[in-house]
Design a protein around this motif. Structure first.
Motif, short mmCIF file in Angstrom:
data_model
loop_
_atom_site.label_atom_id
_atom_site.label_comp_id
_atom_site.label_asym_id
_atom_site.label_seq_id
_atom_site.Cartn_x
_atom_site.Cartn_y
_atom_site.Cartn_z
N UNK A 135 0.83 -1.20 0.00
CA UNK A 135 0.00 0.00 0.00
C UNK A 135 0.86 1.25 0.00
N UNK A 136 1.89 1.26 0.83
CA UNK A 136 2.78 2.42 0.90
C UNK A 136 3.52 2.63 -0.43
N UNK A 137 3.77 1.54 -1.14
CA UNK A 137 4.48 1.63 -2.41
C UNK A 137 3.61 1.93 -3.60
N UNK A 138 2.29 2.05 -3.39
CA UNK A 138 1.40 2.45 -4.47
C UNK A 138 0.85 1.32 -5.32
N UNK A 139 0.98 0.06 -4.87
CA UNK A 139 0.41 -1.05 -5.65
C UNK A 139 -1.11 -1.06 -5.58
N UNK A 140 -1.66 -0.42 -4.56
CA UNK A 140 -3.11 -0.37 -4.42
C UNK A 140 -3.50 0.93 -3.74
N UNK A 141 -4.81 1.21 -3.74
CA UNK A 141 -5.34 2.45 -3.20
C UNK A 141 -5.83 2.29 -1.76
N UNK A 142 -6.16 1.06 -1.38
CA UNK A 142 -6.73 0.76 -0.07
C UNK A 142 -6.44 -0.70 0.24
N UNK A 143 -6.32 -1.05 1.51
CA UNK A 143 -6.12 -2.44 1.92
C UNK A 143 -7.24 -2.82 2.88
N UNK A 144 -7.90 -3.96 2.61
CA UNK A 144 -9.03 -4.40 3.43
C UNK A 144 -8.89 -5.89 3.72
N UNK A 145 -9.69 -6.32 4.71
CA UNK A 145 -9.71 -7.75 5.01
C UNK A 145 -9.33 -8.06 6.44
N UNK A 146 -10.00 -7.42 7.41
CA UNK A 146 -9.70 -7.69 8.82
C UNK A 146 -8.38 -7.08 9.26
N UNK A 147 -8.00 -5.96 8.70
CA UNK A 147 -6.72 -5.31 9.04
C UNK A 147 -6.84 -4.64 10.41
N UNK A 148 -5.96 -5.02 11.33
CA UNK A 148 -5.97 -4.42 12.66
C UNK A 148 -5.14 -3.14 12.68
N UNK A 149 -5.62 -2.16 13.43
CA UNK A 149 -4.87 -0.92 13.61
C UNK A 149 -3.75 -1.18 14.62
N UNK A 150 -2.52 -0.93 14.21
CA UNK A 150 -1.38 -1.03 15.12
C UNK A 150 -0.52 0.21 14.95
N UNK A 151 0.25 0.55 15.98
CA UNK A 151 1.11 1.73 15.89
C UNK A 151 2.21 1.58 14.84
N UNK A 152 2.86 0.41 14.72
CA UNK A 152 3.85 0.28 13.64
C UNK A 152 3.24 0.49 12.26
N UNK A 153 2.05 -0.03 12.03
CA UNK A 153 1.40 0.20 10.74
C UNK A 153 1.03 1.67 10.57
N UNK A 154 0.61 2.30 11.65
CA UNK A 154 0.19 3.70 11.58
C UNK A 154 1.36 4.64 11.28
#
Length: 303
Positions: A135-154
Motif C-alpha cells: 500500500x505504501x508503495x502504491x500497488x493499491x489504493x486501499x487495503x481491506x480484510x480484517x486489518x488491525x490498527x497497530x502503531x507500527x502500521x500507523x
C-alpha cells in the motif's frame, strides 16, 4: 518614513510565510516536481545564484508547489479502485481457488466503496508480511480484510474509522477449552502454538510466550486443521475469526471471545497523506455502520 519601512518589512514577512505547503499524490508520496529538497539547500542556492539580467543583483526565485490529485478524484477518472487483500482471513476476506473470486465482509464493503466512486473494485493479492509495503508503495489504493490498527502500521499508513472492535483470544479443541484459558495456561513447554506468518497473530504469540513451542503455518486457510488433527494445541487470533472458525469446525471452540486478551480495532488501511480520500472513506464507513449495511454483511457470514 520609519513607519513605511516597518510596513514594508511586515508585508515581506507575510508574503514569505504565505507559501503553500508541499502537496502529496494520492498514493501518499510527494510529487517530485512539487517538493523542495529535505534540507532546503538547493532552493536557497538557486535563489542566491539567480541574478536579475538588467541590474545584476541577486533575486529570490519563487517556488511554486503543484497540487497533486487525490484518489478521491483519480479513482473515478480511472474507473477502478485497486484493493489490496490477503484472501485468507474469513469472514473478512476469502479467495476461492476454484471460482477465482474474492468474498467476505470487507470484500462486499470494498465493492460498495468503489461503486460509490463510480468505479469498479479490482483486487490485488497481498500477504500480511507485505501489506504495508504494497500500500505504501502504491500497488493499491486501499487495503481491506480484517486489518488491525497497530502503531507500527500507523507510522506508514493511515486508517479509516474503525469497522469493529476485536482482540486476541485462543481457539482450541473443544475438549481443551478449560485447559487453555490464560496466557499462563498456554505458555508451557508442552503446548504447541500455531501462527500464521507476518501479522499481528505471530507478533502477539512471540511477544507473550516464552516457553510454548511456536510453529509457523504458511497457509492461513488450512491453519485450523492443524489443531483439529492434533498437530497443534492452540491458535491465538482475533475473537471474530475464532467464532467463525468454530462454526466451520465443530471440533473447535473459541475461548472467552467476549473477554479477549487484548483490545484492537479493525479498519481499512489508506495512503498516509491523502487526507481527502481518507475523509471520504471515513464517511463511507460511518454511514455503512449506522444504516445497517456493515451489520448485514457480517450477519451473512457470522450467523
Amino acid at each position: 518614513m520609519k513607519r513605511a519601512v516597518t510596513l514594508s518589512a511586515l508585508a515581506c514577512l507575510l508574503a514569505a510565510t504565505a507559501a503553500a505547503p508541499a502537496a502529496f499524490a494520492g498514493d501518499g508520496k510527494p510529487e517530485a516536481s512539487a517538493t523542495p529538497s529535505a534540507s532546503g539547500a538547493s532552493d536557497a542556492k538557486d535563489a542566491k545564484d539567480a541574478k536579475d539580467a538588467k541590474s545584476g543583483k541577486a533575486v529570490k526565485k519563487k517556488v511554486v508547489h503543484k497540487l497533486a490529485p487525490s484518489l478521491l478524484d483519480t479513482v473515478p477518472r480511472r474507473g477502478t479502485l485497486r484493493v489490496c487483500t490477503t484472501g485468507d482471513y474469513r469472514p473478512f476476506t476469502s479467495w476461492d481457488r476454484k471460482t477465482e473470486t474474492y468474498s467476505g465482509v470487507d470484500i462486499d464493503m470494498a465493492r460498495d466503496l468503489a461503486k460509490s466512486l463510480d468505479a469498479k473494485a479490482v483486487f490485488v493479492p497481498t500477504t500480511w508480511a507485505s501489506l504495508v509495503a504494497d500500500l505504501d508503495g502504491g500497488r493499491c489504493d486501499i487495503a481491506v480484510g480484517g486489518v488491525s490498527i497497530t502503531l507500527p502500521r500507523a507510522r506508514k499508513l493511515a486508517f479509516s474509522e474503525p469497522t469493529r472492535t476485536d482482540g486476541k483470544t485462543p481457539i482450541v479443541r473443544c475438549e481443551d477449552k478449560d485447559k487453555y484459558r490464560t496466557l499462563e495456561d498456554i505458555d508451557k513447554p508442552e503446548t504447541h502454538v500455531v501462527v500464521n506468518p507476518g501479522g499481528t497473530n505471530e507478533e502477539f504469540a512471540r511477544s507473550h510466550l516464552d516457553q510454548a513451542k511456536i510453529t509457523v503455518h504458511n497457509d492461513n486457510n488450512t491453519i485450523f486443521d492443524e489443531i483439529v488433527e492434533g498437530r497443534a494445541d492452540v491458535m491465538m487470533t482475533d475473537a471474530s475469526e475464532t467464532l467463525y472458525q468454530a462454526k466451520l469446525h465443530p471440533e473447535l471452540c473459541s475461548v472467552h471471545p467476549d473477554k479477549p486478551f487484548t483490545f484492537a480495532e479493525k479498519a481499512y488501511a489508506l495512503p498516509r497523506k491523502d487526507f481527502q480520500f481518507k475523509e471520504y472513506v471515513d464517511q463511507f464507513v460511518h454511514l455503512a455502520k449506522h444504516d445497517g449495511t456493515y451489520e448485514k454483511y457480517e450477519d451473512e457470514w457470522m450467523k
